[in-house]
Design an enzyme around this catalytic site. Sequence first.
Site, mmCIF file in Angstrom:
data_model
loop_
_atom_site.group_PDB
_atom_site.id
_atom_site.type_symbol
_atom_site.label_atom_id
_atom_site.label_comp_id
_atom_site.label_asym_id
_atom_site.label_seq_id
_atom_site.Cartn_x
_atom_site.Cartn_y
_atom_site.Cartn_z
ATOM 1 N N GLU A 255 0.853 -1.242 0.064
ATOM 2 C CA GLU A 255 0.087 -0.180 -0.111
ATOM 3 C C GLU A 255 0.871 1.291 -0.133
ATOM 4 O O GLU A 255 0.476 1.993 -0.491
ATOM 5 C CB GLU A 255 -0.995 0.003 0.971
ATOM 6 C CG GLU A 255 -1.730 -1.088 1.183
ATOM 7 C CD GLU A 255 -2.816 -1.412 -0.199
ATOM 8 O OE1 GLU A 255 -2.904 -0.347 -0.908
ATOM 9 O OE2 GLU A 255 -3.021 -2.645 -0.535
ATOM 10 N N HIS A 258 1.478 2.161 -3.589
ATOM 11 C CA HIS A 258 0.480 2.972 -4.079
ATOM 12 C C HIS A 258 0.604 4.432 -3.623
ATOM 13 O O HIS A 258 0.236 5.421 -4.125
ATOM 14 C CB HIS A 258 -0.646 2.357 -3.868
ATOM 15 C CG HIS A 258 -1.180 1.051 -4.546
ATOM 16 N ND1 HIS A 258 -1.179 1.049 -5.926
ATOM 17 C CD2 HIS A 258 -1.474 -0.153 -4.023
ATOM 18 C CE1 HIS A 258 -1.821 -0.188 -6.296
ATOM 19 N NE2 HIS A 258 -1.875 -1.007 -5.165
#
Lengths: 489, 489
Positions: A255, A258
Site C-alpha cells: 500500500e 500505491h
Amino acid sequence: MSAYDELMAFQRETSALGQIAGRLGWDQETVMPRGAAPQRAEEMAAIEAVLHARRSDPRVAEWLEQADPQDDAARAQLRDIRRTYERTVKVPADLAKAIARVTSAAQGTWAQARADEDVAAFLPVLTEVVALKREEGAALAQGGDVYDAMVEDYEPYTTGAQISEIFDQMRPRLVALRAAVLEKPAPQVLAGKFDELTQMRLSQKLATTFGYDLNTGRMDKAVHPFSSGSGLDVRITTRTSETDPFNCFYSTIHEVGHAAYEQGIDLAYALTPLGQGVSMGVHESQSRIYENQLGRSRAFTGWLYDQMIDAFGEFGISDPDAFYATVNGVHNGYIRTEADEVQYNLHIMLRFDLERALMSGDLNVNDLETAWNDRFKADFGYAIDKPSNGCLQDVHWSVGLFGYFPTYSLGNVYAGCLHQALRAAVPDLDAQLATGDTSGATGWLRENLQRHGGLYTPRETIQRACGMQAGPEPFLSYLEEKFGALYGL
Amino acid sequence: MSAYDELMAFQRETSALGQIAGRLGWDQETVMPRGAAPQRAEEMAAIEAVLHARRSDPRVAEWLEQADPQDDAARAQLRDIRRTYERTVKVPADLAKAIARVTSAAQGTWAQARADEDVAAFLPVLTEVVALKREEGAALAQGGDVYDAMVEDYEPYTTGAQISEIFDQMRPRLVALRAAVLEKPAPQVLAGKFDELTQMRLSQKLATTFGYDLNTGRMDKAVHPFSSGSGLDVRITTRTSETDPFNCFYSTIHEVGHAAYEQGIDLAYALTPLGQGVSMGVHESQSRIYENQLGRSRAFTGWLYDQMIDAFGEFGISDPDAFYATVNGVHNGYIRTEADEVQYNLHIMLRFDLERALMSGDLNVNDLETAWNDRFKADFGYAIDKPSNGCLQDVHWSVGLFGYFPTYSLGNVYAGCLHQALRAAVPDLDAQLATGDTSGATGWLRENLQRHGGLYTPRETIQRACGMQAGPEPFLSYLEEKFGALYGL
C-alpha cells in the site's frame, strides 16, 4: 478567463469532489459506525450524481472546443478531460443508475453466497450484472470490442488483444517455473505468535522506511488493505494476524507503493486530472516493485530479519538466508490474494480469459463455475475444493469490475521493466537495501515515474522511465533467476 | 411525480451532501493528516459551492410555488426549505465567497494573536469580518434589524429583542447568586492524577448510560469536543486531561446530549430538513439538561462517585456529598468554556451585548477590548489579566459567528423549562438516576421533544414538551435552589 482556465477551474472543483468521494470510501472501511451503512449508500449516491453531472456537463464540451493549450501539460489535461467526458456521455444515465443499483445489491448477495458456499444463489444477480455491463460496454465501444471498452476504464489506451499477447508469452513459462519449484522441498514456514501491536509498530517503521510521508498520510487497520486519496491526503490501511506478520508487513509495503506514487506526483498537478496515478497497471507496478522486487529481495529481507529479531526476539528462523527463503516460499493454494510471485499471475490469467468470454458472450454465467474449475485444474494441477476457494473468492465481478483483473498482471510486468532499469541506474542498490535504505530506489522511481502523474499515457510513462517498450521478458527473467537460485533449479 | 415529491427528492440529495460536508469537518478535527489542511480547504469550498448552488437552485422556487403539502410534516418541510432558499438567494454570491475567504484566514490570525496575547494583530481582520457580516446582515434583513437576521441562522423565529428581554430578567439574579456563593467557603477540589485510558473507558460507559447508540455513532478524542452528523451516523468527541477527569466525563455527557437528540429524531425525517435538531438553542437544551440537570444532580453524582472509586480507587474525596459539592464547585475564572452553571450565562450576556453593538455599529472594533474588560469587571468584580482570558478567548467572531452566542443561554433557559416538566412527569427521577438509570429522563425527552426534529419551530418545540411558554424563571429557580442548598445560602 480563457476557455482553458475556466475549464480547469471547473475541473479543479470536480477533482476536489472526487477526493471527497474517495475519502467517504476510506471512512466506510475504517471508522464508519456499522449502523450507518444505509445512510452512507445514499450519501455516496448523492456525491456520485454530482460527479456524474459535472463530468457530462455540456459546458465541458464547449470549453474543450475553445481551449487553446499552451504546453504539454495542458494538452495532457485536455486529453484526459476529453476521455472522461466522452466516456460519460456515451452511457445513458438510466443505464448508469441501473448498474449502480444492481451492483450495490449484488455485492451483498455475493458475500452471502460465498459464506454459504452457494454458487447458485449468486448466479441470477451476476447474470444481471453481466448483462448490464455488456450493455454499457456496447454503448462505450460503439461497434468496437466490448471488453476493450471496459479495460479502458482502468488501463487507458490498452486493449484486450495487447494483454492477451503478453499473457500468452507469460503463461507457459510461469506454469513451468511453478511446476519446477513445487517439485523441490518447501522452505520452512513461520510458526508461533507475533504480538499485533508490535506488528503495527514495525509496520509504521516499514512505511516510513519506504518513504511514506505521515504528515500527509495516516495508517489504519482494515479488513482488506487499501490506499486512498491523492495530493496532500493519501491514506493507507493494513491488517494484522497474530500468526502471520508477513501479511501485515507486505500489505503495508504494497500500500505504501500505491501511496508513495500519489504522494510523489508533482504538486502542480494536485486536484487536476493529471494529479493522480495514470492507470491501475502503473499503480500496481509501484505497489509491486515496493513489495516484491525491493521488499522481498535478499538484501532487504536481511535488514527486515534483524528488525523482527529486535521486535519479537528469536522467532524460530535461524538466519537471514533461511528467512529470505521463508518470505519467498511457494506453496499450493487457491486464493489469488494470498499467492506468491510465481503463482499470482496464473490466477489473473484465468480470470482474464473468463471475464473476456463473459463479456463477448462466449461464456454463459451458468457455465462459469465449471469453466473456472476446469481451468484451475489445468494450470494448478489440483481441483477446487469449494466455491469460496474458486469462482466466489473475488468481489470484483459482483461490483461490475470487468477489465480490472489484468491490470494486476500488467503491474507485475511493468514492475519487472522498472526493476531492470533501476538496477542499471543504481548499481549499489543491494548494499543500500541491506541497511534498510530504500531512498536510492524510491528516489529513482519518484524522479523517473511518480512525479509525472497523468502527464503521459500509461505505456509512455513506463517507456520513459525504463528507456524501453514494456514487455514481459524482464519480469519473467527476474522470476526465473530469483526462484531458480532460491530453489536450486 | 408531484412538485412536492420532486422537491423532496432533490432535497434528500442536498441533505445527503450536507451530511458529507459535516463528516469532512469531523474528519478534519479527528483523523486528518496535519499536512492535508490546504487541500482540505479546497475540498470544503467545492462541496460548499455545490450546496450553495442547490440551496439557491431556481427550480426550488418553482417547486415551492407548485407544491401542495398534504400534512403537517410536509408543511413544515416546505417552511424550512423556503426559509433556506430565501436566505440563500438574498446574499450575493460574491459576498458569500468573500466571507468564506476572509473568515478562513481570520481564524488563523486569531489563533496566532491569542497565542501572542496581541489584540492589535487581530483587529484589522476582525474589522473586515465585521464589515462583511454587517453587509450580509443588511442583505438578509432588507431594512430590518441586522442582528436579528444573524440570529435567524441559529435560532429561527427569535429576535435580539426577545433574547434581550430574557437576559434582562436573568442578569441581576445571576450576579446576586454568584456573589452570595463566592462569599461562602469553596468546596474541595479534585487533586492527583487520573489515568487517561481509564477516563476514556468510563466515558464510554457514561455515553451508553445516557442512551448514546454506538451502533450508529462513535467516540474519538478532539481538542475541542463536538458532536457531528444526523440520522444513522452521529459521532461525538471528547478529551482527556490527566488532572481533570470531570472535563472528560462532562464533555462526553454534554456531547451525548447533542448526539442523542440527533439519534432520537424520527427516522422518517432522515435526510430531510426536518431530520436534524431544530435550532442551536434547542440543541443546547439537550446537551445542558444531560450534562447539568441530570449529570450534575446529587442523585446521579452519587452513582458516578461509585464508578470513579471502582475505576480509579480512592481519590481523595471522602463521600458522595463531598463529591457532589466538588462537581458543582463555583470558582472565580475568566474562561466561558470552563464556567460553572452559576457563572456561564454571565459570560454569554457579555458577548451578546458586545456583538449586538458591533453589528449595529454602536461599538467600533477598535474599542472592543476596552468594552469587554469594563463589562467583565462590572459583572465579575475583577479585571481581565490578559487578552487570551478576555476578548481573544473565543473563536466565534473570527469565523463570522455573530448571533450564535445567545443560543447557549437559550439552551440553558430551555433546559430549565424541560427539567421542571420532566420532574413533574417522572416523580421518581432521582431514585432512577441514583442507580445510573437515565432511561426515565432520556425516554421522556425523546418522546416529548427529540423525535420531532424540525417539525415545529424552536419555541413550539419547547412549549409542546413543557406545556408552557419558555421563560427564564424555572432555570433561575433551579439554580437558586440547587446552589442555595449546596452553599447554605
